[in-house]
Design a protein around this motif. Structure first.
Motif, short mmCIF file in Angstrom:
data_model
loop_
_atom_site.label_atom_id
_atom_site.label_comp_id
_atom_site.label_asym_id
_atom_site.label_seq_id
_atom_site.Cartn_x
_atom_site.Cartn_y
_atom_site.Cartn_z
N PRO A 1 28.62 47.52 27.89
CA PRO A 1 28.46 46.21 29.22
C PRO A 1 28.22 44.98 28.60
O PRO A 1 27.12 45.69 27.04
CB PRO A 1 27.44 47.14 30.04
CG PRO A 1 27.98 48.31 30.21
CD PRO A 1 27.89 48.95 28.29
N VAL B 1 35.37 40.69 34.13
CA VAL B 1 34.53 39.23 34.06
C VAL B 1 33.84 40.01 32.87
O VAL B 1 32.90 39.51 31.92
CB VAL B 1 33.59 40.08 35.34
CG1 VAL B 1 32.41 39.29 35.24
CG2 VAL B 1 34.14 39.20 36.63
N LYS B 2 33.67 41.27 32.36
CA LYS B 2 32.78 42.41 31.65
C LYS B 2 33.72 41.62 30.15
O LYS B 2 33.08 40.96 29.50
CB LYS B 2 32.82 43.57 31.56
CG LYS B 2 32.89 45.12 30.61
CD LYS B 2 33.44 46.33 30.40
CE LYS B 2 32.97 46.91 28.93
NZ LYS B 2 33.46 47.85 29.11
N THR C 1 25.70 42.13 26.94
CA THR C 1 24.22 41.38 27.61
C THR C 1 24.17 40.34 28.72
O THR C 1 23.05 40.25 29.24
CB THR C 1 23.48 41.45 26.11
OG1 THR C 1 23.56 42.45 25.27
CG2 THR C 1 21.37 40.51 26.82
N LEU C 2 25.09 39.35 28.51
CA LEU C 2 25.17 38.23 29.42
C LEU C 2 25.47 38.12 30.69
O LEU C 2 25.74 39.96 31.02
CB LEU C 2 26.49 36.95 28.42
CG LEU C 2 25.90 36.90 27.58
CD1 LEU C 2 27.11 35.59 27.31
CD2 LEU C 2 24.93 35.77 27.27
N THR C 3 25.10 37.80 31.06
CA THR C 3 25.59 38.63 33.26
C THR C 3 25.89 36.96 33.62
O THR C 3 26.05 36.45 33.23
CB THR C 3 24.37 38.56 34.34
OG1 THR C 3 23.12 37.65 33.84
CG2 THR C 3 23.41 39.74 33.14
N GLU C 4 27.25 37.70 34.65
CA GLU C 4 27.99 36.56 35.19
C GLU C 4 26.76 35.53 35.74
O GLU C 4 25.40 35.51 36.28
CB GLU C 4 29.00 37.27 36.12
CG GLU C 4 28.30 38.43 37.26
CD GLU C 4 29.57 38.54 38.66
OE1 GLU C 4 29.33 40.03 38.00
OE2 GLU C 4 29.85 37.84 38.87
N TYR D 1 31.82 32.87 36.01
CA TYR D 1 31.83 32.79 37.34
C TYR D 1 33.00 34.06 37.90
O TYR D 1 34.08 33.50 37.28
CB TYR D 1 31.57 31.88 37.78
CG TYR D 1 31.03 30.28 37.71
CD1 TYR D 1 31.00 29.46 36.97
CD2 TYR D 1 29.46 30.37 38.99
CE1 TYR D 1 30.07 28.36 36.38
CE2 TYR D 1 28.74 29.46 38.06
CZ TYR D 1 28.84 28.62 37.51
OH TYR D 1 28.14 27.50 37.49
N ARG D 2 32.66 34.84 39.06
CA ARG D 2 33.74 35.62 38.79
C ARG D 2 34.16 35.03 40.28
O ARG D 2 34.18 33.89 40.76
CB ARG D 2 32.59 37.08 40.58
CG ARG D 2 34.02 37.97 40.71
CD ARG D 2 32.91 38.66 41.28
NE ARG D 2 32.38 39.42 39.86
CZ ARG D 2 32.46 40.67 39.91
NH1 ARG D 2 33.70 41.20 40.64
NH2 ARG D 2 31.57 40.97 39.02
N GLU E 1 29.70 36.11 24.00
CA GLU E 1 28.66 37.28 22.78
C GLU E 1 29.10 37.13 21.67
O GLU E 1 29.02 36.85 20.94
CB GLU E 1 28.60 38.36 23.45
CG GLU E 1 27.55 38.28 24.70
CD GLU E 1 27.25 39.91 24.87
OE1 GLU E 1 28.20 40.65 25.14
OE2 GLU E 1 26.47 40.01 25.69
N LEU F 1 32.80 37.93 29.52
CA LEU F 1 31.04 37.54 29.17
C LEU F 1 30.74 38.85 27.05
O LEU F 1 30.31 37.84 26.57
CB LEU F 1 30.14 38.95 29.22
CG LEU F 1 30.29 37.87 31.13
CD1 LEU F 1 29.61 39.38 31.88
CD2 LEU F 1 29.36 36.71 31.00
N ASP G 1 36.75 43.04 38.00
CA ASP G 1 35.37 43.65 37.25
C ASP G 1 35.40 43.87 35.61
O ASP G 1 34.80 43.07 35.03
CB ASP G 1 34.75 45.10 37.84
CG ASP G 1 34.41 45.07 39.01
OD1 ASP G 1 34.32 45.63 39.86
OD2 ASP G 1 34.00 43.81 39.93
#
Ligand code: RIB
Ligand code: CA
Length: 310
Positions: free
Chosen positions: A94, A46-47, A96-99, A64-65, A54, A50, A43
């Motif tokens: 966190p 991944v954060k 702004t982008l998401t996986e 991708y996870r 940015e 991202l 987790d």
């Protein structure tokens, strides 16, 4: 033609600089980023991936996870080296982008299948994701153009045990699967980042003197790594193993010493688990299966990294 690359990362603080370098170098296009548990639990990794995208400030490839643990062993993380957040305890909000949806393994396999012979893969963490992709689609993965791996102790000492480097130590079984895959491989060992390529106080001062916010972020997120180097090795500054591997991928001729040798990973012995045995003189009479980068031009490396992270 712009080269197509794929980055696999466990997104600790040195991975961050490697990701920013790749995303800001116009000679390559990052087709995708796969995240693997290693330095950090998945987790957090991944954060941080991202956040790195940015902070690069260019474009946003899909993130991708991937594997949340090694193939067989429990996950061994290294928050003691990079901080509990992997970013020098900055505890950033966190991203702004998401996986991207879907599993990293499937995304990597699809990317290679759609670009046969073109994808250059850079691994910055344990080889769990790459091993799983090779297990799931061996014929597709053999169409990878090249794999550059930050991994092994090279011909120097280990950093997690006297003989093992962290990325291989976390999942030695995965590393052997990758060695047996038939993909064109290049190890960039931890030894490549510990001498003249080590980022010293003078380098840090010149980075901060640029006034670049991005460069200041790249220094700050390595604060825990810097403290670890002082406490563990008595060195002022920080090693940048992942950016050295990125530099070898971006500019292969930056390597000043490189061999092609038979390599094998120890995954049965507790004492030497994770050691990468390199046979430079062919004593074992086994077919060489990897390049091993033993040194890169330090001035060229620092100039490249400093330019790309500003
Ligand atoms: O041994 C060096 C590797 O582990 C690099 O990938 C770096 O991220 C470190 O944590
Ligand atoms: Ca890493």
């Amino acid at each position: 033609m712009t080269r197509k690359i794929w980055i696999d990362t466990d997104t600790a603080s040195d991975d961050v600089l490697a990701l920013i370098m790749g995303l800001r170098d116009p000679r390559v296009h990052v087709e995708g980023i796969s995240v693997v548990a290693g330095n950090l639990p998945i987790d957090t990794a991944v954060k941080n991936a991202l956040i790195s995208v940015e902070r690069a400030g260019t474009y946003a490839p899909p993130v991708y996870r991937g594997a949340a643990k090694p193939l067989l062993r429990p996950l061994y993380t290294s928050e003691f080296v990079h901080g509990s957040d992997g970013m020098g305890e900055m505890n950033l909000p966190p991203p702004t982008l998401t996986e991207a949806p879907g599993h990293a393994i499937d995304a990597l396999i699809a990317c290679v299948a759609q670009n046969p012979g073109q994808i250059e893969v850079l691994t910055l963490g344990p080889l769990t994701n790459l091993a799983l992709a090779c297990a799931k689609a061996p014929d597709v993965m053999r169409q990878v153009k090249r794999v550059v791996m930050m991994g092994s102790a090279g011909v120097g000492p280990g950093n997690i045990t006297p003989v093992a480097e962290f990325n291989i130590y976390v999942d030695a079984e995965a590393a052997q699967i990758v060695l047996d895959s038939g993909m064109p491989l290049c190890f960039v060992g931890w030894d490549v980042s510990t001498d003249e390529t080590f980022i010293n106080q003078q380098d840090i001062d010149s980075l901060l003197a640029t006034g670049s916010e991005r460069a200041a972020f790249c220094v700050r997120c390595n604060a825990t790594l810097q403290q670890y180097n002082l406490d563990s090795w008595g060195k002022v500054g920080f090693d940048m193993p992942d950016p050295t591997a990125m530099a070898v991928l971006l500019e292969p001729d930056i390597a000043t010493r490189q061999i092609h040798a038979y390599c094998a990973v120890e995954y049965r012995s507790e004492a030497t688990y994770g050691q990468v045995m390199i046979d430079p003189h062919g004593l074992l009479k086994r077919e060489p299966n990897a390049d091993v980068c033993l040194a890169i031009d330090p001035a060229r490396f620092k100039a490249l990294m400093f330019r790309l992270i500003q």
